[in-house]
Design an enzyme around this catalytic site. Structure first.
Site, PDB file in Angstrom:
ATOM      1  N   ASP A 192       3.300   7.213  -2.556  1.00  0.00           N
ATOM      2  CA  ASP A 192       4.651   7.125  -2.015  1.00  0.00           C
ATOM      3  C   ASP A 192       5.665   6.997  -3.147  1.00  0.00           C
ATOM      4  O   ASP A 192       6.699   7.671  -3.153  1.00  0.00           O
ATOM      5  CB  ASP A 192       4.731   5.921  -1.069  1.00  0.00           C
ATOM      6  N   ALA A 193       5.370   6.152  -4.106  1.00  0.00           N
ATOM      7  CA  ALA A 193       6.284   5.938  -5.242  1.00  0.00           C
ATOM      8  C   ALA A 193       6.386   7.195  -6.105  1.00  0.00           C
ATOM      9  O   ALA A 193       7.478   7.579  -6.529  1.00  0.00           O
ATOM     10  CB  ALA A 193       5.816   4.750  -6.072  1.00  0.00           C
TER      11      ALA A 193
END
Length: 144
Positions: free
Chosen positions: A35-36
């Site tokens: 996600d990051a």
């Protein structure tokens, strides 16, 4: 797969190796880093464009990183994936996270988690060329 540049670790951008090999990291944890990584890629892409007003950037980013968009992306990418990548996607899709986003249904959220899991896996296996390729195709697909 090309290796990292001088002084760049094989496993990621910083000198903090994962506690275990990527194959042994739980899918939800791979999705957490994925996600990051995806968020940074989208932000870097948007900053490469001409309109740099923060509110505008945020609105555009939201359209690319939402669970709905990520669900569409993984469906688009699936035919292009290797067997190993499909296995990672399946594990990510089946992982139980315990949380739900406000603006997506369960299926969209699971598919979004699958995409993030794949990104995290590619990141931690050092397959950065493939990572850039799939993220590039993802952004191009959603921007159409």
């Amino acid at each position: 797969m090309s290796g990292p540049g001088p002084g760049v670790p094989d496993f990621g951008w910083f000198d903090f190796p994962p506690s275990k090999p990527a194959r042994l990291i739980p899918p939800i944890v791979l999705a957490y880093i994925g996600d990051a990584i995806y968020e940074v890629a989208v932000r870097q892409y948007l900053i490469s464009k001409t309109n740099l007003r923060p509110h505008h950037l945020h609105r555009l980013a939201t359209g690319l990183v939402s669970a709905k968009a990520q669900s569409r992306i993984i469906a688009y990418l699936e035919p292009m994936l290797t067997d190993e990548e499909r296995d990672v996607v399946r594990q990510g899709r089946n992982a139980k996270s315990g949380t739900m986003p406000k603006n997506a249904n369960v299926l969209e959220y699971r598919h979004a988690t699958a995409l993030e899991c794949l990104i995290g896996y590619l990141y931690y296996t050092g397959n950065h060329d493939r990572l850039r390729e799939l993220i590039g195709k993802s952004i191009e697909y959603i921007e159409q």
